[in-house]
Motif scaffolding. Structure first.
Motif, PDB file in Angstrom:
ATOM      1  N   GLY A 105       0.789  -1.237   0.000  1.00  0.00           N
ATOM      2  CA  GLY A 105       0.000   0.000   0.000  1.00  0.00           C
ATOM      3  C   GLY A 105       0.816   1.279   0.000  1.00  0.00           C
ATOM      4  O   GLY A 105       0.429   2.267  -0.602  1.00  0.00           O
ATOM      5  N   GLU A 131       6.737   3.938  -0.781  1.00  0.00           N
ATOM      6  CA  GLU A 131       8.033   4.563  -0.514  1.00  0.00           C
ATOM      7  C   GLU A 131       8.710   4.082   0.750  1.00  0.00           C
ATOM      8  O   GLU A 131       8.077   3.530   1.643  1.00  0.00           O
ATOM      9  CB  GLU A 131       7.840   6.089  -0.437  1.00  0.00           C
ATOM     10  CG  GLU A 131       7.367   6.623   0.909  1.00  0.00           C
ATOM     11  CD  GLU A 131       5.924   6.328   1.244  1.00  0.00           C
ATOM     12  OE1 GLU A 131       5.222   5.703   0.428  1.00  0.00           O
ATOM     13  OE2 GLU A 131       5.492   6.710   2.339  1.00  0.00           O
ATOM     14  N   GLU A 152      -2.784 -12.284  -0.355  1.00  0.00           N
ATOM     15  CA  GLU A 152      -3.996 -11.780   0.307  1.00  0.00           C
ATOM     16  C   GLU A 152      -4.399 -10.457  -0.351  1.00  0.00           C
ATOM     17  O   GLU A 152      -3.564  -9.535  -0.453  1.00  0.00           O
ATOM     18  CB  GLU A 152      -3.689 -11.586   1.805  1.00  0.00           C
ATOM     19  CG  GLU A 152      -4.904 -11.580   2.682  1.00  0.00           C
ATOM     20  CD  GLU A 152      -5.427 -10.183   2.948  1.00  0.00           C
ATOM     21  OE1 GLU A 152      -6.573 -10.059   3.390  1.00  0.00           O
ATOM     22  OE2 GLU A 152      -4.675  -9.214   2.716  1.00  0.00           O
ATOM     23  N   PRO A 153      -5.633 -10.335  -0.847  1.00  0.00           N
ATOM     24  CA  PRO A 153      -6.012  -9.170  -1.667  1.00  0.00           C
ATOM     25  C   PRO A 153      -5.831  -7.818  -0.975  1.00  0.00           C
ATOM     26  O   PRO A 153      -5.563  -6.808  -1.620  1.00  0.00           O
ATOM     27  CB  PRO A 153      -7.495  -9.406  -1.975  1.00  0.00           C
ATOM     28  CG  PRO A 153      -7.729 -10.844  -1.720  1.00  0.00           C
ATOM     29  CD  PRO A 153      -6.745 -11.279  -0.696  1.00  0.00           C
ATOM     30  N   GLY A 154      -5.958  -7.810   0.359  1.00  0.00           N
ATOM     31  CA  GLY A 154      -5.795  -6.546   1.076  1.00  0.00           C
ATOM     32  C   GLY A 154      -4.375  -6.012   1.010  1.00  0.00           C
ATOM     33  O   GLY A 154      -4.126  -4.846   1.347  1.00  0.00           O
ATOM     34  N   ILE A 205      -2.608  -4.883  -1.249  1.00  0.00           N
ATOM     35  CA  ILE A 205      -2.434  -3.660  -2.051  1.00  0.00           C
ATOM     36  C   ILE A 205      -2.827  -2.416  -1.247  1.00  0.00           C
ATOM     37  O   ILE A 205      -2.468  -1.291  -1.600  1.00  0.00           O
ATOM     38  CB  ILE A 205      -3.242  -3.741  -3.368  1.00  0.00           C
ATOM     39  CG1 ILE A 205      -2.849  -2.652  -4.364  1.00  0.00           C
ATOM     40  CG2 ILE A 205      -4.735  -3.695  -3.112  1.00  0.00           C
ATOM     41  CD1 ILE A 205      -1.493  -2.802  -4.959  1.00  0.00           C
ATOM     42  N   SER A 206      -3.542  -2.628  -0.139  1.00  0.00           N
ATOM     43  CA  SER A 206      -3.981  -1.466   0.651  1.00  0.00           C
ATOM     44  C   SER A 206      -3.227  -1.322   1.972  1.00  0.00           C
ATOM     45  O   SER A 206      -3.384  -0.318   2.650  1.00  0.00           O
ATOM     46  CB  SER A 206      -5.484  -1.574   0.945  1.00  0.00           C
ATOM     47  OG  SER A 206      -5.747  -2.671   1.799  1.00  0.00           O
ATOM     48  N   TYR A 207      -2.420  -2.309   2.354  1.00  0.00           N
ATOM     49  CA  TYR A 207      -1.729  -2.226   3.644  1.00  0.00           C
ATOM     50  C   TYR A 207      -0.547  -1.273   3.533  1.00  0.00           C
ATOM     51  O   TYR A 207       0.357  -1.489   2.744  1.00  0.00           O
ATOM     52  CB  TYR A 207      -1.262  -3.602   4.109  1.00  0.00           C
ATOM     53  CG  TYR A 207      -2.395  -4.600   4.307  1.00  0.00           C
ATOM     54  CD1 TYR A 207      -3.635  -4.175   4.758  1.00  0.00           C
ATOM     55  CD2 TYR A 207      -2.229  -5.947   4.043  1.00  0.00           C
ATOM     56  CE1 TYR A 207      -4.680  -5.070   4.934  1.00  0.00           C
ATOM     57  CE2 TYR A 207      -3.270  -6.849   4.216  1.00  0.00           C
ATOM     58  CZ  TYR A 207      -4.494  -6.405   4.665  1.00  0.00           C
ATOM     59  OH  TYR A 207      -5.532  -7.289   4.838  1.00  0.00           O
ATOM     60  N   VAL A 208      -0.574  -0.216   4.371  1.00  0.00           N
ATOM     61  CA  VAL A 208       0.451   0.820   4.244  1.00  0.00           C
ATOM     62  C   VAL A 208       1.635   0.619   5.199  1.00  0.00           C
ATOM     63  O   VAL A 208       2.598   1.359   5.148  1.00  0.00           O
ATOM     64  CB  VAL A 208      -0.134   2.238   4.443  1.00  0.00           C
ATOM     65  CG1 VAL A 208      -1.069   2.590   3.328  1.00  0.00           C
ATOM     66  CG2 VAL A 208      -0.814   2.366   5.788  1.00  0.00           C
ATOM     67  N   ASP A 224       0.192  -3.799   9.529  1.00  0.00           N
ATOM     68  CA  ASP A 224      -1.054  -4.283   8.908  1.00  0.00           C
ATOM     69  C   ASP A 224      -0.872  -5.724   8.427  1.00  0.00           C
ATOM     70  O   ASP A 224      -1.734  -6.583   8.610  1.00  0.00           O
ATOM     71  CB  ASP A 224      -1.434  -3.408   7.707  1.00  0.00           C
ATOM     72  CG  ASP A 224      -1.727  -1.979   8.104  1.00  0.00           C
ATOM     73  OD1 ASP A 224      -2.123  -1.750   9.250  1.00  0.00           O
ATOM     74  OD2 ASP A 224      -1.563  -1.084   7.248  1.00  0.00           O
ATOM     75  N   ASN A 278      -0.424  -8.328  11.267  1.00  0.00           N
ATOM     76  CA  ASN A 278      -1.703  -8.692  11.890  1.00  0.00           C
ATOM     77  C   ASN A 278      -2.393  -9.814  11.131  1.00  0.00           C
ATOM     78  O   ASN A 278      -2.982 -10.712  11.729  1.00  0.00           O
ATOM     79  CB  ASN A 278      -2.637  -7.475  11.945  1.00  0.00           C
ATOM     80  CG  ASN A 278      -2.179  -6.460  12.972  1.00  0.00           C
ATOM     81  OD1 ASN A 278      -1.437  -6.790  13.885  1.00  0.00           O
ATOM     82  ND2 ASN A 278      -2.598  -5.213  12.800  1.00  0.00           N
ATOM     83  N   VAL A 279      -2.352  -9.753   9.802  1.00  0.00           N
ATOM     84  CA  VAL A 279      -3.005 -10.784   8.986  1.00  0.00           C
ATOM     85  C   VAL A 279      -2.301 -12.127   9.204  1.00  0.00           C
ATOM     86  O   VAL A 279      -2.940 -13.163   9.385  1.00  0.00           O
ATOM     87  CB  VAL A 279      -2.962 -10.388   7.483  1.00  0.00           C
ATOM     88  CG1 VAL A 279      -3.532 -11.501   6.610  1.00  0.00           C
ATOM     89  CG2 VAL A 279      -3.744  -9.098   7.262  1.00  0.00           C
ATOM     90  N   THR A 319       5.132   3.209  -6.998  1.00  0.00           N
ATOM     91  CA  THR A 319       3.862   3.543  -7.655  1.00  0.00           C
ATOM     92  C   THR A 319       3.721   2.754  -8.963  1.00  0.00           C
ATOM     93  O   THR A 319       2.639   2.235  -9.277  1.00  0.00           O
ATOM     94  CB  THR A 319       3.801   5.061  -7.929  1.00  0.00           C
ATOM     95  OG1 THR A 319       3.908   5.732  -6.670  1.00  0.00           O
ATOM     96  CG2 THR A 319       2.496   5.459  -8.585  1.00  0.00           C
ATOM     97  N   GLN A 356       2.847  -0.770  -8.079  1.00  0.00           N
ATOM     98  CA  GLN A 356       1.425  -0.897  -7.724  1.00  0.00           C
ATOM     99  C   GLN A 356       0.582  -1.018  -8.999  1.00  0.00           C
ATOM    100  O   GLN A 356      -0.365  -1.795  -9.058  1.00  0.00           O
ATOM    101  CB  GLN A 356       0.973   0.318  -6.926  1.00  0.00           C
ATOM    102  CG  GLN A 356       1.486   0.348  -5.494  1.00  0.00           C
ATOM    103  CD  GLN A 356       1.060   1.608  -4.748  1.00  0.00           C
ATOM    104  OE1 GLN A 356       0.793   2.638  -5.365  1.00  0.00           O
ATOM    105  NE2 GLN A 356       1.019   1.534  -3.435  1.00  0.00           N
TER     106      GLN A 356
END
Lengths: 442, 312
Positions: free
Chosen positions: A210, A213, A263-265, A267-270, A274, A277-278, A412, A415
């Motif tokens: 996510g 940088e 895990e699809p999330g 791409i959003s874990y910054v 995060d 935890n998964v 970027t 991503q």
């Protein structure tokens, strides 16, 4: 000649001399009028202890004694022995870079010692060269490669205090259920394992893509694959050379890993927290992470998979295994009035007993080779031999003065290719063009 | 003998007014000086910085580069994307916040909605600290543990969990929902205050004229709220452009810059990339847009003040 110096302070004129004189006079008057107790604030008396100010992480990120709970007695003794008083400013890791940037821009940073994570080249002008002040005994007990990220223009400006390389972590219970008896050794193994472990509502792999940088960001993760594929970031002149087969293979591997069962999330874990935890909730079977995870992930109070975690070196690409460096270091600012004492404090943080307590009490591995080999340390941090093994192969985070801008550009583009908006080839080409533009304008 | 009072008073009045104006100016000067120090000086410094090549490590040795930073920005696709995102964000946020807040204000102004507990509940999102609010929404949107996916899949509305912050279009709108939730309460209170100032007699008159609820709203409430609504639109536009905390905590401008807006870009370029000159240029463009909105705000206020004077 650096043309920026053209606007450096001008020579003295009568007017400026008068102004400075007036200013000094006013200052002296103000100080004279100030009650003694106010004037004494913020400075140490000549006979009193010298004050050292330290900017550092908040735990659970790596932090020194006095911030994290370890070696407190030794820390108190050190202050007494050295007639020093150490005061800490500890803030979350994510805020440190920006705080440093503003403080250094002001020209008057308030700290003697500051924590660094890959920013030494960026802030090099604001950091003291401490290579000559570090004892030979300490230097000889540190991995020579640990100085790479704290050295800029040939000057050693910091000391890494924890061996923090990414390695593979896996869920042994999931492996048993899938009939997998050993960790993946190659990229092909990793893809096959990820597919096999993606079942029963969980995923084979998880990562934090996510935030593009910085250390631990998307681009930094790709750098481990880049080295595993036999590539590197820059040529000797500092220009990017990653737009080659290795660079594209590394990006393509991230796409393949995504398709195999990331895990699809992801791409959003910054942040790494995060992702951790998964993994510790048992919702993913494998991940790459820093060594610190070993302790909290094996703590039943914080983890659903305590006692079911294995660690291994990262799977090898065409050129073998490789990793990236967390680069957690302490440095001394040029604003410090006591650089020798500040360097002594850093040496205290790296004393064998303190390093040992660091890993036993906080989980952050020592950087001293002798402490890493210590039997008690290896028994408590059973991932330590794995990290040492990983350290035998390349582990470069390729830090430069424009590291965040460079990794923002690459991350970027990665991503975009993970999201299938671009091919790996196109993404790497575009990233290379942007990085070339950034480094040539440096 | 007749005395022309005007002829006697005129010279005295003029000098009195001149003295009064001069004294007033002198009295206001310290306040103006303070304002200049805390407002004008930073603005001027920021404008000057945007014309320099200055970075965080070498700030004091910046070099004058004229309009180069602005040229760089206008050629940068990330700036163009951030500008587009900011405009989209502002338009949607203002439209949704004002419409929903107006609806809430009408409900709260209804006799059944005047229970003070409703207003207290309404204020909760607004009273939350911005970062706490952002962290709250981070957990709501979490694709693995988030309450949104849990409720959606449990009720069958969502066949599978959604990665709310992983898709560019979805991520920006997800942030917008969180922002709108936070912004509605204050605008509701402003509109409620406006509603309570509408003379009751107008409603009685409209009822006598046989107007239904919609006609009363359309021809009495809305025209009476015109100035308040305009103020809300202008203020909300300014606040929308200043949004930062949600982007910082939830997405860091990603994925692939999809949630990067001008305010966040200014921060990123200044403090993460260390390019203070370029960052100041972004901030100054944002300032210019907000200044235009502030001018609009002043213009919105002017007729109302003139009308007040006329009434007085």
């Amino acid at each position: 000649m650096d043309d920026r110096r053209l606007v450096a302070p001008r020579g003295l004129t009568r007017r400026s001399l008068l102004k400075r004189g007036a200013g000094l006079g006013a200052g002296a008057l103000a100080l004279g009028a100030m009650p003694p107790f106010l004037a004494a604030c913020g400075s140490s008396t000549p006979s009193g202890p010298k004050e050292l100010k330290v900017l550092t992480n908040q735990p659970p990120d790596p932090a020194p004694p006095g911030v994290a709970d370890y070696s407190e007695e030794a820390f108190a003794t050190w202050q007494t022995d050295n007639a020093a008083r150490v005061s800490y400013e500890s803030i979350p890791y994510t805020q440190i870079h920006d705080k440093l940037a503003t403080a250094f821009a002001s020209g008057n940073p308030p700290w003697d010692i500051v924590y660094m994570s890959g920013w030494v080249p960026e802030f090099s002008k604001n950091l003291a060269t401490i290579g000559d002040m570090i004892s030979a005994e300490l230097k000889s007990d540190l991995p020579p490669s640990s100085f790479k990220t704290v050295t800029w223009d040939g000057k050693i400006q910091g000391v890494v205090f924890t061996l923090s390389l990414m390695t593979l972590f896996y869920n042994t219970e999931h492996f048993e259920q899938a009939g997998l008896s050993e960790p993946p050794k190659t990229w092909d193994d990793l893809l096959r394992y990820t597919k096999e472990l993606t079942r029963d509502g969980r995923y084979g792999w998880v990562n934090n893509y996510g935030a593009p940088e910085g250390i631990g960001g998307t681009a930094n993760l790709w750098m481990s694959y880049l080295q595993q594929a036999g590539g590197t970031m820059y040529d000797e002149g500092g220009l990017p050379i990653f737009n080659d087969a290795a660079g594209v293979d590394a990006a393509q591997f991230m796409i393949d890993l995504w398709d195999a069962g990331t895990e699809p999330g992801s791409i959003s874990y910054v942040g790494i927290a995060d992702t951790t935890n998964v993994f510790t909730a048992g919702k993913a079977s494998m991940m790459m992470n820093w060594p610190f995870m070993w302790k909290p992930a094996n703590d039943p109070a914080a983890s659903a998979i305590a006692g079911k975690i294995g660690a291994a070196v990262l799977p090898a690409g065409a050129a073998g295994t490789a990793s990236i460096d967390g680069t957690d270091a302490f440095t001394v600012t040029t604003a410090s009035k006591s650089p020798e004492l500040a360097t002594k404090l850093i040496e205290f943080y790296l004393a064998p007993e303190v390093q040992k307590r660091q890993v036993l009490d906080t989980g952050w591995l020592p950087i001293r080779l002798s402490t890493l080999e210590d039997a008690e340390v290896q028994a408590a941090a059973t991932n330590a031999p794995i990290v040492l093994e990983q350290a035998k192969s390349p582990y470069d985070s390729f830090v430069t003065p424009d590291y965040i801008e460079v990794t923002q550009a690459i991350g970027t583009e990665l991503q975009r290719c993970i999201r299938k908006e671009k091919s790996a080839q196109q993404a790497i080409k575009d990233a290379s063009d942007q990085v070339a533009s950034i480094v040539t304008s440096r | 003998m007749t005395i022309d009072p005007g002829a006697v008073a005129r010279p005295t009045g003029r000098s009195y007014l001149a003295r009064r104006r001069r004294t007033g100016t002198l009295l206001v000067l310290p306040a103006l000086a303070v304002l200049a120090l805390i407002l004008a000086l930073p603005i001027a410094a920021s404008l000057a910085l945007s014309l320099m090549d200055a970075d965080t490590a070498d700030f004091r040795f910046g070099v004058f580069v004229g309009l180069d930073n602005y040229r760089t920005l206008f050629a940068d696709p990330v700036f163009a994307l951030a500008l587009r995102n900011s405009i989209y964000w502002m338009v949607v946020e203002v439209a949704v916040v004002v419409v929903v807040a107006l609806w809430f204000a009408l409900l709260l102004n209804h006799p059944m909605g005047r229970w003070s507990v409703f207003r207290i509940i309404l204020l909760v999102p607004w009273a939350l600290a911005p970062v706490a609010n952002a962290v709250l929404w981070k957990w709501i949107y979490n694709s693995s543990y988030g309450i949104l996916n849990f409720l959606g899949t449990a009720t069958g509305v969502l066949p599978d969990p959604v990665v709310w912050l992983g898709d560019p279009g979805l991520a920006l709108n997800a942030l917008l929902v969180a922002e709108i939730w936070k912004e509605i309460p204050f605008i509701t209170l402003l509109l409620l205050a406006g509603l309570q100032n509408v003379p009751r007699i107008l409603y009685r008159a409209s009822r006598l004229d046989g107007a239904g609820p919609w006609q009363t709203f359309r021809f009495v409430t809305l025209p009476q709220l015109r100035t308040t609504i305009l103020i809300c639109i202008v203020l909300q536009s300014i606040w929308a452009l200043k949004s930062f905390d949600l982007v910082y905590v939830l997405t860091r401008g990603g994925p692939a810059n999809a949630t990067t807006m001008l305010n966040f870009l200014a921060y990123r370029v200044s403090f993460q990339f260390g390019n203070l000159g370029l960052g100041a240029a972004v901030a100054d463009i944002l300032f210019f847009v907000m200044f235009l909105l502030a001018l609009a705000y002043v213009r919105v206020f002017r007729p109302a003040r003139a009308a007040e004077r006329g009434v007085a």
